[in-house]
Write a protein that holds these residues in place. Structure first.
Motif, short mmCIF file in Angstrom:
data_model
loop_
_atom_site.label_atom_id
_atom_site.label_comp_id
_atom_site.label_asym_id
_atom_site.label_seq_id
_atom_site.Cartn_x
_atom_site.Cartn_y
_atom_site.Cartn_z
N VAL A 1 14.97 3.65 -4.60
CA VAL A 1 14.54 4.56 -3.53
C VAL A 1 15.61 4.54 -2.43
N PRO A 2 15.57 5.55 -1.53
CA PRO A 2 16.53 5.53 -0.41
C PRO A 2 16.31 4.29 0.46
N LEU A 3 17.33 3.98 1.26
CA LEU A 3 17.27 2.76 2.09
C LEU A 3 16.04 2.75 3.01
N ARG A 4 15.66 3.93 3.53
CA ARG A 4 14.51 3.96 4.43
C ARG A 4 13.24 3.46 3.73
N ILE A 5 13.05 3.94 2.49
CA ILE A 5 11.82 3.55 1.79
C ILE A 5 11.94 2.08 1.37
N GLY A 6 13.16 1.65 1.05
CA GLY A 6 13.37 0.23 0.76
C GLY A 6 12.99 -0.62 1.95
N ALA A 7 13.39 -0.18 3.14
CA ALA A 7 13.06 -0.92 4.37
C ALA A 7 11.55 -0.92 4.61
N PHE A 8 10.93 0.23 4.38
CA PHE A 8 9.46 0.30 4.57
C PHE A 8 8.75 -0.62 3.57
N ILE A 9 9.23 -0.64 2.32
CA ILE A 9 8.59 -1.49 1.32
C ILE A 9 8.65 -2.96 1.77
N LEU A 10 9.86 -3.37 2.19
CA LEU A 10 10.05 -4.74 2.66
C LEU A 10 9.09 -5.04 3.81
N ALA A 11 9.01 -4.12 4.75
CA ALA A 11 8.19 -4.33 5.95
C ALA A 11 6.70 -4.32 5.62
N VAL A 12 6.28 -3.34 4.85
CA VAL A 12 4.85 -3.20 4.56
C VAL A 12 4.36 -4.40 3.74
N GLU A 13 5.18 -4.84 2.79
CA GLU A 13 4.78 -6.02 1.99
C GLU A 13 4.55 -7.23 2.88
N ARG A 14 5.47 -7.45 3.84
CA ARG A 14 5.35 -8.63 4.72
C ARG A 14 4.11 -8.53 5.61
N VAL A 15 3.86 -7.35 6.16
CA VAL A 15 2.70 -7.18 7.05
C VAL A 15 1.41 -7.33 6.24
N ALA A 16 1.39 -6.74 5.05
CA ALA A 16 0.19 -6.81 4.21
C ALA A 16 -0.10 -8.26 3.83
N ARG A 17 0.96 -8.99 3.51
CA ARG A 17 0.78 -10.40 3.13
C ARG A 17 0.22 -11.20 4.30
N ALA A 18 0.75 -10.97 5.48
CA ALA A 18 0.28 -11.69 6.67
C ALA A 18 -1.17 -11.34 6.96
#
Ligand code: NAD
Length: 464
Positions: free
Chosen positions: A441-458
Motif C-alpha cells: 500500500v502507499p506510505l500513508r496507508i502503511g503509516a495508518f496501519i502501523l498507528a491503528v494497530e498500536r492504538v487498537a492493541r493498547a
C-alpha cells in the motif's frame, strides 16, 4: 458515470457526517456564563469562504482509517471505538476588545483517543476553524503519536478567529479566556496543548500561566513554551527538522540525490521557514521557491534563507524579494521542481490540481494537505507522498521531550534533543516503509496501519 457515483457517495457520506455532528452534541461548559452589561458582537464568521471549504478534512482522515483498518481486519467494535473522538468541547469566549466592545468567539477542544497516553495536540487560531477540522486534526494526532511511538494520544484545539486582526492585548485575553474554558479537561497527565497555526511560544506561556493560577506551577500542561519557562531547546525548529529528516530518509529509498534536487516549500511560518533553513544551511539542498499567505517567490538558482527571512521580517511577507519571480500559492504547488513540501494549511493538493503537480516527491509538512482523491492521482502517477502523520511528527516528538524534562525537572542539552529526534524519525520511517511494503500500500496507508494497530492493541490491553 463512475465520477458521478463517486461524487454521490462522497455527498452522502458528508451528509451522514453532518447528521452525526448534530447528534453528538458538544459537552457544555461547566461554568455559568457571566451576564455582562454591554453589547455582545456575535462570533466571527469567515467573510469569504475558502475555495477548498467544501472538502471535509475529517472525511479524509476517516477514509484513510477505513483503508487501514480493513487491511488488518480490525473488528467492527474496536474500529468504532477508536475512529471517533472520545470527547468534544465547544466553548464560547467573551473577549473584551481594545475598543471597549465585547466579542463572543467560539473555540473547540477535541480529545480523540488516549489509549496510549494523555491526549496531546496543538491549538490553532484561524478564521476557518470549525468542529470538523479540529476533529480531523485531533484524529491525526492519535495516529501521529502512535506512528512515532511516543506515549501520548491525540487531541486538537481551535479558535475561530483571524488573529492577524487582534492586538497583542486582545490575543492574550482571548488565550486566557480559552484556557479557562478548557481548564476542566486539560492537565499534565490529561491533555497537553501545544502551538499550531497562528499560535506560538508566547501563546503557550499565557496558557501555562493561566492554568498555573488555578493548579499551581504547571509547566508540563503545555509544550512549545519559551525556553525561559521550561520549553525545550530545539522545540521551535523541531517540526521543520523532522520534515528534513523525513525528506532525507525518503530521498534515499526513492533514489533522489539531495545535492541535486530542487525544493519548493509552501508556507513560511514556523514549520516552513525552519524546513527551508535546515535544508539549505545544514543539508546543502537548493530551495527554489517559498511562500506565505500573501503569495510565493521563485528563483531557479535558489533562494537564500537569510534573504527570504529578512524580507519577511521587514515587510511581513516573502513576496517582493529582489531577484525572485513572484508567483501565487497555486503556481508554487504546480512548479517544476523535484520535491514539494506543503507547510501551510490543509486541502492544498486536490482532485482539481493534483494532475498538474510536477514534483517527483511530496513531503507533507502541513497537516492534511492532500485529499484522498489527490492521493489516488499521485499513486497512479507514481509520485510518492510522505504522509503528515510521519513527516511532521518531529514537533510532537520534541514536545514529548519537553514534557519529560518538565515532569523530571531536568533540562536536556540541544544536542541530545536533536540526537533523540533523529533516532525516532529514522526508526519510524523504517517502520512505515516496512508496513507499506508488507501490505503493498502507499506510505500513508502503511503509516495508518502501523498507528491503528498500536492504538487498537493498547485499547484492548487496557480493557474496553
Ligand atoms: P504558522 O502559523 O507558523 O505558519 C503558517 C504559514 O502558512 C504562514 O507562512 C502563513 O502565511 C501560511 N499560510 C496561511 N494561510 C495560507 C494560505 N491560504 N495559503 C498559503 N499559505 C498560507 O503555522 P505552522 O506552525 O508553521 O503550521 C503549518 C502547518 O504545519 C499546519 O498545517 C500545522 O498544522 C502543521 N504542523 C505544525 C506543527 C508545529 O509544531 N507548529 C507541528 C506539526 C504540524
Amino acid at each position: 458515470m463512475a465520477k458521478k457515483s463517486k461524487k454521490k457517495t462522497a455527498q452522502r457520506s458528508r451528509q451522514r457526517t453532518v447528521k452525526k455532528v448534530k447528534k453528538r452534541s458538544a459537552v457544555k461548559p461547566a461554568r455559568r456564563k457571566k451576564v455582562v452589561p454591554i453589547a455582545i458582537v456575535p462570533a466571527q464568521k469567515p467573510s469569504t469562504p475558502s475555495p477548498t471549504a467544501h472538502y471535509n478534512p475529517y472525511e479524509v482522515v476517516l477514509h484513510n482509517f477505513e483503508l487501514a483498518s480493513k487491511r488488518i481486519n480490525l473488528s467492527d467494535e474496536l474500529a468504532m471505538l477508536i475512529r471517533t473522538p472520545d470527547r468534544e468541547l465547544r466553548v464560547e469566549l467573551p473577549v473584551l476588545m481594545d475598543d471597549g466592545k465585547l466579542h463572543s468567539i467560539i473555540g473547540y477542544r477535541v480529545q480523540h483517543n488516549n489509549a496510549r497516553g494523555p491526549y496531546k495536540g496543538g491549538i490553532r487560531y484561524h478564521q476557518e476553524v470549525d468542529l470538523d477540522e479540529v476533529r480531523a486534526l485531533a484524529s491525526l494526532m492519535t495516529w501521529k503519536t502512535s506512528v512515532v511511538d511516543i506515549p501520548f494520544g491525540g487531541a486538537k484545539g481551535g479558535v475561530t478567529i483571524d488573529p492577524t486582526k487582534l492586538s497583542l492585548g486582545e490575543l492574550e485575553r482571548l488565550t486566557r479566556a480559552f484556557t479557562n474554558k478548557i481548564d476542566l479537561i486539560i492537565g499534565p497527565s490529561e491533555d497537553i496543548p501545544a502551538p499550531d497555526v497562528n499560535t506560538n511560544a508566547q501563546t503557550m506561556a499565557w496558557m501555562m500561566d493561566e492554568y498555573s493560577k488555578v493548579h499551581g506551577y504547571s509547566p508540563a500542561v503545555v509544550t512549545g513554551k519559551p525556553v525561559e519557562l521550561g520549553g525545550s531547546l530545539g522545540r521551535e525548529e523541531a517540526t521543520g527538522r523532522g520534515v528534513c529528516i523525513a525528506l532525507r530518509e525518503s530521498a534515499r529509498t526513492h533514489h533522489l540525490d539531495l545535492k541535486k534536487v530542487t525544493v519548493a516549500v509552501q508556507g513560511f511560518g514556523n514549520v516552513g521557514s525552519h524546513t527551508a533553513r535546515i535544508l539549505e544551511q545544514e543539508m546543502g539542498v537548493k530551495v527554489v521557491a517559498v511562500s506565505d499567505v500573501k503569495g510565493g517567490i521563485y528563483n531557479p538558482r535558489g533562494i537564500r534563507f537569510s534573504d527570504a527571512s529578512t524580507q519577511f521580517k521587514n515587510t511581513g511577507s516573502v513576496v517582493g524579494l529582489k531577484g525572485a519571480v513572484k508567483l501565487t500559492n497555486e503556481e508554487l504547488l504546480e512548479l517544476k521542481c523535484d520535491v514539494l513540501i506543503p507547510a501551510a494549511l490543509g486541502n492544498q493538493l486536490r482532485f482539481d490540481n493534483a494532475n498538474r503537480v510536477q514534483a517527483k516527491l511530496i513531503v507533507e509538512a502541513a497537516n492534511g494537505p492532500t485529499t484522498y482523491e489527490a492521493d489516488e492521482i499521485f499513486a497512479s502517477r507514481k509520485i510518492p507522498v510522505i504522509p503528515d502523520i510521519y513527516a511532521n511528527a518531529g514537533g510532537v516528538t520534541v514536545s514529548y521531550f519537553e514534557w519529560v524534562q518538565n515532569v523530571q525537572r531536568f533540562r536536556w542539552e540541544y544536542a541530545r534533543v536533536v540526537n533523540e529526534l533523529e533516532k525516532i524519525m529514522i526508526s519510524s520511517y523504517a517502520a512505515v516503509l516496512q508496513m507499506s511494503e508488507k501490505h503493498k500500500v502507499p506510505l500513508r496507508i502503511g503509516a495508518f496501519i502501523l498507528a491503528v494497530e498500536r492504538v487498537a492493541r493498547a485499547a484492548k490491553l487496557r480493557g474496553v
